[in-house]
Design a protein around this motif. Structure first.
Motif, mmCIF file in Angstrom:
data_model
loop_
_atom_site.group_PDB
_atom_site.id
_atom_site.type_symbol
_atom_site.label_atom_id
_atom_site.label_comp_id
_atom_site.label_asym_id
_atom_site.label_seq_id
_atom_site.Cartn_x
_atom_site.Cartn_y
_atom_site.Cartn_z
ATOM 1 N N VAL A 121 3.749 -12.285 -8.967
ATOM 2 C CA VAL A 121 3.034 -12.968 -7.883
ATOM 3 C C VAL A 121 3.890 -13.002 -6.620
ATOM 4 N N ILE A 122 5.153 -13.390 -6.794
ATOM 5 C CA ILE A 122 6.062 -13.446 -5.647
ATOM 6 C C ILE A 122 6.238 -12.060 -5.032
ATOM 7 N N GLY A 123 6.449 -11.080 -5.902
ATOM 8 C CA GLY A 123 6.633 -9.717 -5.417
ATOM 9 C C GLY A 123 5.392 -9.159 -4.752
ATOM 10 N N MET B 251 0.470 -5.732 -8.267
ATOM 11 C CA MET B 251 -0.595 -4.903 -7.690
ATOM 12 C C MET B 251 -1.859 -5.712 -7.446
ATOM 13 N N LEU B 252 -2.212 -6.578 -8.369
ATOM 14 C CA LEU B 252 -3.424 -7.379 -8.211
ATOM 15 C C LEU B 252 -3.299 -8.367 -7.055
ATOM 16 N N VAL B 253 -2.117 -8.952 -6.904
ATOM 17 C CA VAL B 253 -1.898 -9.883 -5.790
ATOM 18 C C VAL B 253 -2.007 -9.149 -4.450
ATOM 19 N N VAL B 254 -1.375 -7.985 -4.375
ATOM 20 C CA VAL B 254 -1.455 -7.193 -3.138
ATOM 21 C C VAL B 254 -2.900 -6.815 -2.841
ATOM 22 N N LEU B 255 -3.604 -6.342 -3.865
ATOM 23 C CA LEU B 255 -4.996 -5.933 -3.673
ATOM 24 C C LEU B 255 -5.850 -7.109 -3.235
ATOM 25 N N GLY B 256 -5.642 -8.266 -3.843
ATOM 26 C CA GLY B 256 -6.400 -9.458 -3.465
ATOM 27 C C GLY B 256 -6.150 -9.852 -2.017
ATOM 28 N N LEU B 257 -4.899 -9.826 -1.595
ATOM 29 C CA LEU B 257 -4.563 -10.176 -0.214
ATOM 30 C C LEU B 257 -5.154 -9.177 0.773
ATOM 31 N N TYR B 258 -5.136 -7.904 0.394
ATOM 32 C CA TYR B 258 -5.718 -6.884 1.275
ATOM 33 C C TYR B 258 -7.240 -7.040 1.378
#
Length: 305
Positions: A67-69, A185-192
């Motif tokens: 999550v942090i990453g 990857m999921l956190v990045v995708l969600g933020l995008y």
């Protein structure tokens, strides 16, 4: 060359090419489109990793670091692409290369050994990366003072984001590489996705306001059509970005974080060399000297690892 050195250098190579493509495409295509499409492709590429190592829902540390990453990666990549889009690679890249300071400081604080030979190699590689990435000293290299300032701000934010992301991937991978990368990857995708939705809303709201004022407004979200090679380029960004992250994660399992971080931070050299070769950006003498220092530093690190 050891497997550790090769993996870390591969991470640099993949990331350098990915950053170059991201910077070039973001000059023509809206940043949020480039980020979202490339991240979707990266998520698809990551799914193949689950065949080798399934996701572990009980790996709490890996999930937390993921999550942090993920948040740090989203900041790092988006700021980097934006900085490269409005600035020049010779200015933005050397600043982002300083991301190595974050994992190196953390690694040394955690007890990573530093011999005199390794210390010299680390110092030479870092200095060489900055010089090879080349601070652009020619007046008027950036279009306007505002873009110059913004590109530097974005580069600093990107450096911090990448540094924190590397630390997170390294620590999370101890408990589970796949779990860390999947959550990341999921956190990045969600933020995008959130960012893309906001961008669409702003674009449509702006067009509606112009129409209400009696001005001409195009309903199209994209200023120019996306060509076939643009789609290929965005897909390549996703695949290369995932390959870089996986290479770094695997390298960090068997090597000192400070060493792996330095080797993996050489990506600006690749980005700047591609800018010089393909975009016609001049390679100054100080940059040529920097390239030589990078190779010397890498060789020294490899000899001491």
């Amino acid at each position: 060359m050891s497997g550790l050195t090769l993996l870390a250098l591969l991470a640099s190579g993949f990331l350098g090419v990915s950053d170059f493509l991201g910077g070039v495409l973001s000059r023509r295509i809206p940043l949020m489109v480039v980020l979202l499409v490339s991240q979707v492709v990266a998520a698809i590429a990551l799914s193949t990793r689950l065949i080798v190592e399934p996701f572990d829902p009980n790996a709490s540390d890996a999930i937390l670091w993921g999550v942090i990453g993920g948040a740090a990666t989203a900041v790092g990549v988006s700021c980097l692409f934006r900085g490269l889009a409005i600035g020049t690679m010779g200015v933005v890249a050397p600043i982002t290369s300083l991301s190595v300071a974050v994992p190196v400081i953390v690694g040394l604080a955690g007890g990573d050994p530093v011999s005199w030979l390794l210390g010299i190699g680390l110092a030479v590689a870092v200095v060489g990366t900055v010089l090879a990435s080349g601070p652009e000293v020619r007046a008027g290299a950036l279009e306007g003072r505002r873009n110059r300032l913004l590109s530097v701000v974005f580069a600093v934010l990107s450096a911090f984001g990448f540094g924190l992301a590397n630390v997170s991937v390294a620590y999370g991978s101890v408990q589970g590489v796949s779990t860390t990368l999947v959550v990341n990857m999921l956190v990045v995708l969600g933020l995008y996705l959130v960012g893309f939705s906001i961008w669409v809303h702003i674009r449509l709201r702006g067009a509606a306001a112009r129409l209400h004022a009696g001005q001409t407004a195009s309903p199209a979200l994209l200023p120019v059509p996306i060509r076939a090679r643009d789609w290929v380029g965005m897909a390549a960004i996703g695949v290369l970005g995932y390959a870089a992250q996986l290479s770094f994660a695997l390298a960090s399992l068997d090597g000192a974080l400070s060493v792996v971080a330095v080797l993996a931070s050489l990506y600006p050299v690749v980005t700047v060399l591609l800018g010089w070769k393909l975009l016609g950006e001049r390679l100054l003498r100080i940059q040529i000297a920097g390239v030589a220092m990078v190779f010397l530093g890498v060789s020294t690190i490899a000899a001491s690892a």
